[in-house]
Design an enzyme around this catalytic site. Sequence first.
Site, PDB file in Angstrom:
ATOM      1  N   GLN A  69       1.268  -1.397   0.188  1.00 29.88           N
ATOM      2  CA  GLN A  69      -0.059  -0.059   0.164  1.00 29.88           C
ATOM      3  C   GLN A  69       0.864   1.319  -0.116  1.00 29.88           C
ATOM      4  OE1 GLN A  69      -2.746  -0.595   3.392  1.00 29.88           O
ATOM      5  NE2 GLN A  69      -1.754  -2.050   3.963  1.00 29.88           N
ATOM      6  N   VAL A  97       3.809   3.855  -0.814  1.00 35.84           N
ATOM      7  CA  VAL A  97       3.511   4.306  -2.095  1.00 35.84           C
ATOM      8  C   VAL A  97       5.131   5.594  -1.890  1.00 35.84           C
ATOM      9  CG1 VAL A  97       1.166   5.995  -2.426  1.00 35.84           C
ATOM     10  CG2 VAL A  97       3.394   6.467  -1.033  1.00 35.84           C
ATOM     11  N   ASP A  98       6.283   4.806  -1.556  1.00 34.58           N
ATOM     12  CA  ASP A  98       7.118   5.231  -1.224  1.00 34.58           C
ATOM     13  C   ASP A  98       8.814   4.794  -2.214  1.00 34.58           C
ATOM     14  OD1 ASP A  98       7.869   2.937   0.141  1.00 34.58           O
ATOM     15  OD2 ASP A  98       7.357   3.841   2.381  1.00 34.58           O
ATOM     16  N   HIS A 133      -1.663   1.930  -4.331  1.00 33.22           N
ATOM     17  CA  HIS A 133      -2.030   2.741  -3.931  1.00 33.22           C
ATOM     18  C   HIS A 133      -0.882   4.209  -4.777  1.00 33.22           C
ATOM     19  CE1 HIS A 133      -3.865   1.849  -0.156  1.00 33.22           C
ATOM     20  NE2 HIS A 133      -5.111   1.260  -0.847  1.00 33.22           N
ATOM     21  N   CYS A 191       0.899  19.734 -22.599  1.00 35.38           N
ATOM     22  CA  CYS A 191      -0.024  20.733 -22.457  1.00 35.38           C
ATOM     23  C   CYS A 191      -0.294  21.707 -21.698  1.00 35.38           C
ATOM     24  CB  CYS A 191      -1.826  20.007 -22.291  1.00 35.38           C
ATOM     25  SG  CYS A 191      -1.796  19.200 -21.023  1.00 35.38           S
ATOM     26  N   GLY A 209       2.909  -4.374   8.817  1.00 36.17           N
ATOM     27  CA  GLY A 209       2.892  -3.342   9.221  1.00 36.17           C
ATOM     28  C   GLY A 209       2.042  -2.344   8.120  1.00 36.17           C
ATOM     29  N   THR A 210       0.187  -3.011   8.283  1.00 34.79           N
ATOM     30  CA  THR A 210      -0.960  -2.370   8.312  1.00 34.79           C
ATOM     31  C   THR A 210      -2.190  -2.752   9.156  1.00 34.79           C
ATOM     32  OG1 THR A 210      -2.044  -2.315   6.595  1.00 34.79           O
ATOM     33  CG2 THR A 210      -1.331  -4.511   6.888  1.00 34.79           C
ATOM     34  N   SER A 211      -2.198  -1.484   9.574  1.00 35.02           N
ATOM     35  CA  SER A 211      -3.584  -1.221  10.869  1.00 35.02           C
ATOM     36  C   SER A 211      -5.036  -2.168  10.189  1.00 35.02           C
ATOM     37  CB  SER A 211      -3.606   0.138  10.511  1.00 35.02           C
ATOM     38  OG  SER A 211      -4.018   0.926   9.529  1.00 35.02           O
ATOM     39  N   GLU A 255       1.873  -3.430  17.225  1.00 34.41           N
ATOM     40  CA  GLU A 255       0.235  -3.819  18.143  1.00 34.41           C
ATOM     41  C   GLU A 255      -0.644  -4.686  17.652  1.00 34.41           C
ATOM     42  OE1 GLU A 255      -0.037   0.341  18.677  1.00 34.41           O
ATOM     43  OE2 GLU A 255      -1.189   0.476  17.030  1.00 34.41           O
TER      44      GLU A 255
HETATM   45  P1  OAD Z   1      -1.579   2.540   9.017  1.00 35.08           P
HETATM   46  O1  OAD Z   1      -0.708   4.443   9.661  1.00 35.08           O
HETATM   47  O2  OAD Z   1      -3.288   2.442   8.868  1.00 35.08           O
HETATM   48  O3  OAD Z   1      -0.849   1.878   9.870  1.00 35.08           O
HETATM   49  C1  OAD Z   1       0.716   1.259  10.015  1.00 35.08           C
HETATM   50  C2  OAD Z   1       0.557  -0.071  11.355  1.00 35.08           C
HETATM   51  O4  OAD Z   1       1.591  -0.120  11.152  1.00 35.08           O
HETATM   52  C3  OAD Z   1       0.135   0.203  12.486  1.00 35.08           C
HETATM   53  O5  OAD Z   1      -0.900  -0.725  12.418  1.00 35.08           O
HETATM   54  C4  OAD Z   1       0.830   0.064  13.457  1.00 35.08           C
HETATM   55  O6  OAD Z   1       1.078  -0.736  14.820  1.00 35.08           O
HETATM   56  C5  OAD Z   1       1.989  -0.931  12.734  1.00 35.08           C
HETATM   57  N1  OAD Z   1       3.591  -0.167  12.997  1.00 35.08           N
HETATM   58  C6  OAD Z   1       4.350   0.234  12.727  1.00 35.08           C
HETATM   59  N2  OAD Z   1       5.787   0.725  12.846  1.00 35.08           N
HETATM   60  C7  OAD Z   1       5.773  -0.948  12.210  1.00 35.08           C
HETATM   61  C8  OAD Z   1       6.991  -1.703  12.226  1.00 35.08           C
HETATM   62  N3  OAD Z   1       8.775  -1.257  12.526  1.00 35.08           N
HETATM   63  N4  OAD Z   1       6.820  -3.312  12.478  1.00 35.08           N
HETATM   64  C9  OAD Z   1       5.811  -3.191  12.090  1.00 35.08           C
HETATM   65  N5  OAD Z   1       4.962  -2.547  11.935  1.00 35.08           N
HETATM   66  C10 OAD Z   1       4.378  -1.533  12.456  1.00 35.08           C
HETATM   67  O7  OAD Z   1      -0.765   2.160   7.298  1.00 35.08           O
HETATM   68  P2  OAD Z   1      -1.299   1.755   6.503  1.00 35.08           P
HETATM   69  O8  OAD Z   1      -1.797   0.330   7.023  1.00 35.08           O
HETATM   70  O9  OAD Z   1      -0.271   1.366   5.212  1.00 35.08           O
HETATM   71  O10 OAD Z   1      -3.970   5.408   1.941  1.00 35.08           O
HETATM   72  O11 OAD Z   1      -2.688   2.853   5.733  1.00 35.08           O
HETATM   73  C11 OAD Z   1      -3.410   2.105   4.937  1.00 35.08           C
HETATM   74  C12 OAD Z   1      -3.531   3.841   3.744  1.00 35.08           C
HETATM   75  O12 OAD Z   1      -4.434   3.658   4.472  1.00 35.08           O
HETATM   76  C13 OAD Z   1      -2.156   3.827   3.130  1.00 35.08           C
HETATM   77  O13 OAD Z   1      -1.981   3.066   1.988  1.00 35.08           O
HETATM   78  C14 OAD Z   1      -2.347   5.631   2.978  1.00 35.08           C
HETATM   79  C15 OAD Z   1      -3.327   5.920   4.464  1.00 35.08           C
HETATM   80  O14 OAD Z   1      -4.531   6.520   3.531  1.00 35.08           O
HETATM   81  C16 OAD Z   1      -3.440   6.165   0.434  1.00 35.08           C
HETATM   82  O15 OAD Z   1      -2.866   7.460   0.601  1.00 35.08           O
HETATM   83  C17 OAD Z   1      -4.424   5.421  -0.030  1.00 35.08           C
END
Ligand code: OAD
Length: 250
Positions: free
Chosen positions: A99, A101-102, A117, A149, A186-188, A214
Amino acid sequence: MFSANCLKALSSAQSVCVLTGAGVSEESGVPTFRSAGGIWEKFKPEDFARFESFISNPELVWEWYHYRKKVIREVLPNPGHVALAHMQDLVPDFTLVTQNVDGLHARAGSRDVIELHGNITRSYCVECGLFAGEEEQAVFEKTPRCKECGGLLRPDVVWFGELLPAGALEKAMEAAHRCDVFLSVGTSGVVYPAASIPLAARNAGAYVVEINREYTDLSPRMNETIIGPSGEILPLLVTHLTQRASHEPS
Ligand code: OAD
């Protein structure tokens, strides 16, 4: 740290699919969105991540993106990114879906990453659709414009209410359906449709492991959750897969 079931599933896995989120880049120094101190605590998504907000104030939205692009240029992939790049050579069928974009997975050496994304390093013209790379955007200090353009360029990222890039979700879902082991890292797990990918893998019979600092909304629906930083846990998984490879008959 890893359960016996997890190690058993990894030992025999022919197909592995991984979904990453902002947490995998946290140890590189890229802020996450929803953790304490994350991006959405300081900025309102509706002000910066909607097409309507962009059109009404492109200068402000570009200022934010120029800042985020600078942060990303100045950081390096961390051991979690590097571990995932190694993993692709240790499993016969490996798919990395992100997800983020980096672009840090590609910089760590991952190939064919499915970027759900988009990618912040690219832009495209809102008038004619022409893509622009970093150099063309850098010509303009504030609000970059199309060299063909003159239309406004926008970052090639998916904003709220927009469709994912053509084919990306379909490819990710196919990989989720055929994998033996799925890692959600690493995704919520609150943004859909991305969050539905680990659930699809579980429904299709994969062993699904979450790696996060978490517990998340997804945790109750995973086979197991490993709590800790992905930059430490993913390299341990790679060590396990490397040992497996060295025991396989050549
Ligand atoms: P979030 O910021 O919602 O979640 C990040 C998750 O990573 C959290 O659950 C943290 O606990 C966990 N975390 C943080 N540091 C960590 C580490 N070192 N190791 C393991 N886990 C760690 O980010 P995303 O789930 O990626 O969308 O968010 C989804 C989308 O929401 C993004 O792609 C973006 C945003 O709006 C768009 O830009 C379309």
